[in-house]
Scaffold this active site. Structure first.
Site, short mmCIF file in Angstrom:
data_model
loop_
_atom_site.label_atom_id
_atom_site.label_comp_id
_atom_site.label_asym_id
_atom_site.label_seq_id
_atom_site.Cartn_x
_atom_site.Cartn_y
_atom_site.Cartn_z
N LYS A 1 12.68 -23.96 35.33
CA LYS A 1 12.41 -22.42 35.18
C LYS A 1 13.04 -21.87 34.02
CE LYS A 1 11.51 -20.71 39.95
NZ LYS A 1 10.35 -19.90 39.72
N ILE B 1 11.18 -39.85 35.01
CA ILE B 1 11.12 -41.24 34.30
C ILE B 1 12.57 -41.89 33.94
CG2 ILE B 1 8.88 -40.88 33.52
CD1 ILE B 1 10.16 -40.26 30.77
N CYS C 1 3.54 -32.44 38.83
CA CYS C 1 4.96 -32.80 38.88
C CYS C 1 5.36 -31.77 37.60
CB CYS C 1 5.36 -34.24 38.58
SG CYS C 1 4.17 -34.98 37.38
N GLY D 1 2.39 -33.52 34.97
CA GLY D 1 1.23 -34.10 35.62
C GLY D 1 0.76 -35.25 35.16
#
Lengths: 609, 609
Positions: free
Chosen positions: A254, A279, A339, A342
């Protein structure tokens, strides 16, 4: 890279050190070519071929009386330790290996040099039809997508989103205005689009990237698109917004003006978070697991290291999320999954959900379609994640075993449901290896557009064609083709195991190398031959002859009987083939199929004709 | 126990609680008989039968609105949770179960009541020949024991050692004086005697208990016997004295006047210690492992608990010791193995060594001989270790899963060498269960003498006879009968796994219940039928008829097709049988074998005749 650029190309009298010390060191010669590192043993027919792209790191270690040590770590988890008598030779070899293993430009990948005559006559589009498994139109036709959805060419020429495919499926009522608005509100313009339609009840799985919501931003078009997705499933009045990230990670985004949907703005929708790590955490987790597999000296140390790597826990959470999505679809609630960008966690979880839901994706062909669709089609960054461009050190922090992790999840499912998948373990090992090997064009590029620009379909071979030509090797003899939803997946803590046939696959000396699958496949083939023969006898097409075969003898064989062909049977891609007359085992080159479909060795074939 | 002594024998409307919550609770009726606890479901044909001897503990837990909970933990790792509406009924059931599950005298074991007509006409000796697998004379003849060894009847009528067999094999030159002297110097008179002779080089494995050496005692006869054992192997000039205990434990025994051999008194012999822990450590280790398997809620917790249980580490050390013994024998050095009393760790390690050395012990018959010899023959205390006499609380501290641990070791070996054993996992599960069930006389008593006194051979059924009558269930379809030494056992840390099919075997809802073995066995049987048929056609003995069988159809079946017979296929002792004509699956009761050896269902059999 041109051949002349290579320095040392041949080093003699090199010792190959057995990591486990269970076998004596082999002495042989190293050859380096533009494409491969090759070790050829002197006294045995053993050869090791490693695609240069698989070389992950090279280390020189301390010099001893016996020579200098060179340790080559490969992306397929093979570790080669060499002992080279002369230090100068070792240094030369080291530098040559560094040169050949580093790729500066994906156009220099070996896949582009393997195909001697690129199909220049054929248009890219035409070539693609044979080269790829996925045809978007056909796949959505197979899914029997309802008329609440439509195809759009809004992204033609990758006009709005360069990491998406050109053809997209969206709610039938969505206007271009809505799509453009949603693109602007989504990270890298990856707007929500359809990937799976469940024909039994009309629920759908859509995928996208995170919204650019920040602390208060909203987008009417995006909210409208979500409503249309919810409405496209006429039998439900809610929609799940699935964020695969831990909520705290989503919060942090955010600050950068990204984040997650504020459900106060998305009427009747529910938001769900899952604790799938990013990751960097996954990369570090696998490194810890590999240390556990390859460096532990005691059971205690191993179990502790496996636990602290967290790898099995990560696999469990991925399956949990996939199961949540597929369970929701079964309960007739559509899901929009994302996510951050994406392409990592989203590709993993939507693919798992589809594997659970649809038996088609558990076939060899269907699994390839699934990879073409949710991994290649929606822009999983194979170049960056598998670090194809290893010369670029900046890119190394983008590398992560996200795809390997997904393959591991498939293995865990397969272990629990040994009859639910048409393919076997070897199929998964092969796909995983070639995601890194750069020998086929299939897994090159970061997205669909990259592969079109690279013209992979005309300039390289497809991994799928290679698999087609050896299809029998990849079949699970215990496969039951009945169609069902995999609903009773064990998520208990004892259900997850370390996949030693992947992470320890090159510890040949000690691991059980016998694939029960191979024995079963041969038995099944033999059975078919006998049945055909009996049928022919019954129909009077064949005169009864003295055709005697002993099943038991099929099992008493170890290596190719015509030993001079130089093939070994410890290599995992080599299947054992049995002569149906003498029962001896032969390699592919030394066995023929006769007119009745029986495999016979040269000698028995001669005797029978 | 007489039938009338049982209190409540039937409780209706009891709920069977699924531990994992993956299935709904079943409602049914509990029946208690003198021999079994039975749960009979109301709406489904499901039945659970548990031999009373298998009941390990019963707990009553807090009362809720739904009723009182009763938790029954069994020695075969099954846990039954019942929800009983009325508290009074729960209390009655609890007390009845306590009564029927406690045994005061081994003569009251169910095995003695199962055989309705004891063979009174037959002499015990005569009966024993058929009842036991082992005949000492024949076994040592099979081993081709050389003439440096002889049989002695020194222990006839168990005169010197009541936990040994009556027939013993000792060095040919050993005098009775020497034997008596050695008896006096060994704990419980368990002197060193032959158990395995390796005919290829004349080396031998002998076993005994610890010497009563204390800090300085010595015994000329014992030293003399050891020299004779060393001398019986004419091609070596040394002997290994293997103490399987950690050295510190052996030291502690010295204080009690026991301990280990002082090699200064045993010329040319070498002493080796192994860190195998005692029965109390193993008991606690398995309890921790079971908690890990049955109570963990996360992967992290599970792996940590498995590690801290130490169970896999103990398995590894056992195999290491067994491998050391067998490697020594291969290098032509005889071994004398002992622990404290020479019945726990000694039985485990010498049996493992023999399994590695001799392919005979890896057959179904040979494995039974091995158990009859090194476990039953040399006095492994089944009554105490498996706590058959559960009424005696004093004896509970003697209970320990030493035998189960050995079976687990065999499983680990089998996992690594899937073609080396004639038997399958089900065979091991069956043997382990009946070591505790008291349904057969085989594992009753603490020693050979006990079983003679109990006249088990005439008064009870033998487990081996039961296994014989279902031999096909226990065969490994992938068995290769070639004879070889198992020399390349992986002792790496990732080689040991938790045997979930044993410790989690009753988690039916979620575990993969499909035995690939069954599919392979059926395929093999089918193959034999086809081959026979083809042969008969070829020889003109059979007219070609339309005999069409689809192999694929064999795989598409789940439960007995004639559903009214009430059998389920989730029970592990029930094999799936396929009709070779229609391919449907049936239970044993509903399928017949026709004159050509094909299994057919009633309908197809009728149609074909």
């Amino acid at each position: 890279m041109k051949f002349q650029e290579i320095g040392t190309t041949k080093v003699k009298r090199v010792q190959l050190v057995d990591r486990l010390g269970s076998e004596a060191n082999l002495i042989g010669t190293i050859h380096i070519t533009t494409s491969h590192f090759i070790f050829k043993a002197e006294d045995t027919p053993k050869e090791i071929w490693i695609s240069n792209a698989l070389i992950g790191s090279i280390e020189r270690s301390s010099i001893s009386a016996a020579g200098s040590r060179l340790i080559i770590k490969c992306k397929n988890f093979q570790t080669i330790t060499l002992l080279i008598p002369k230090e100068k030779e070792c240094l030369d070899l080291y530098e040559t290996l560094l040169r050949v293993s580093k790729l500066y430009n994906i156009n220099e990948a070996f896949a582009f040099f393997r195909k001697e005559n690129p199909d220049k006559q054929v248009s890219v589009k035409e070539a693609s039809n044979n080269w790829f498994r996925l045809n978007w139109d056909e796949e959505f036709k197979r899914q029997e997508v309802g008329d609440t959805w439509k195809k759009t060419d809004f992204n033609a020429a990758y006009a709005y989103c360069d990491t998406y495919p050109e053809e997209l499926w969206i709610p039938a009522n969505a206007s271009t205005q809505v799509l453009i608005g949603s693109c602007r509100f989504r990270s890298r313009a990856r707007l929500p689009v359809l990937t799976y339609y469940y024909k039994a009840n009309g629920a759908a799985i859509c995928r996208c990237s995170q919204p650019l919501a920040g602390f208060s931003a909203r987008c009417v078009e995006d909210e409208n698109l979500m409503e249309l997705i919810m409405g496209a499933n006429q039998s439900a009045s809610t929609l799940y917004l699935i964020d695969t990230r831990p909520k705290v990670n989503a919060m942090v985004n955010k600050v950068q003006g990204k984040g997650f949907e504020d459900v106060r703005n998305y009427q009747n929708m529910q938001s769900h978070f899952f604790d799938i790590e990013n990751i960097h955490v996954m990369r570090s987790s696998l490194n810890k697991l590999l240390d556990a597999c390859q460096k532990s000296t005691s059971v205690t140390e191993y179990l502790k290291a496996v636990e602290s790597s967290g790898w099995l826990r990560h696999l469990k959470i991925l399956i949990e999320c996939g199961k949540f999505i597929s369970d929701s679809i079964l309960r007739c609630i559509s899901c929009v999954v994302h996510c951050s960008d994406g392409w990592d966690r989203t590709s993993q979880t939507v693919a798992i959900a589809q594997l659970l839901l649809d038996p088609y994706y558990r076939t060899i062909y269907g699994f390839q379609v699934l990879l073409d669709k949710d991994w290649l089609g929606f822009g999983f960054k194979f170049d960056d994640r598998c670090s194809h461009l290893s010369a670029n050190e900046e890119l190394l922090k983008e590398a992560s075993p996200i795809f390997t992790q997904f393959i591991d999840v498939v293995y865990q499912l397969m272990r629990q449901k040994p009859t639910a998948f048409e393919f076997n373990e070897r199929f998964l090992l092969e796909i995983n290896e070639h995601a890194y090997s750069c020998m086929y064009g299939t897994f090159l590029g970061n997205c669909d557009k990259d592969r079109k620009d690279l013209r992979v379909a005309t300039r390289t071979h497809s991994l799928w064609a290679h698999i087609d030509s050896n299809l029998e090797h990849y079949k699970n003899p215990f496969y039951k083709s009945t169609s069902y939803y995999l609903n009773d997946i064990d998520l208990g803590p004892s259900a997850f195991v370390v996949w030693t046939n992947l992470y320890n696959q090159f510890d040949t000396g000690i691991q059980p190398r016998e694939y029960i699958n191979d024995v079963a496949v041969n038995t099944k083939e033999h059975l078919n031959v006998l049945e055909t023969k009996l049928k022919q006898v019954n129909e009077g097409k064949l005169l009864p002859t003295n055709f005697s075969v002993k099943w038991q003898s099929l099992l008493n064989a170890e290596e190719c009987y015509s030993r001079n062909c130089g093939l070994e049977y410890t290599t995992r891609f080599e299947k054992r083939l049995y002569c149906y007359n003498c029962g001896k085992v032969f390699c592919k080159r030394c066995i023929k199929v006769n007119e009745h479909g029986s495999r016979l060795c040269a000698q028995c074939l001669k005797a029978s004709s």
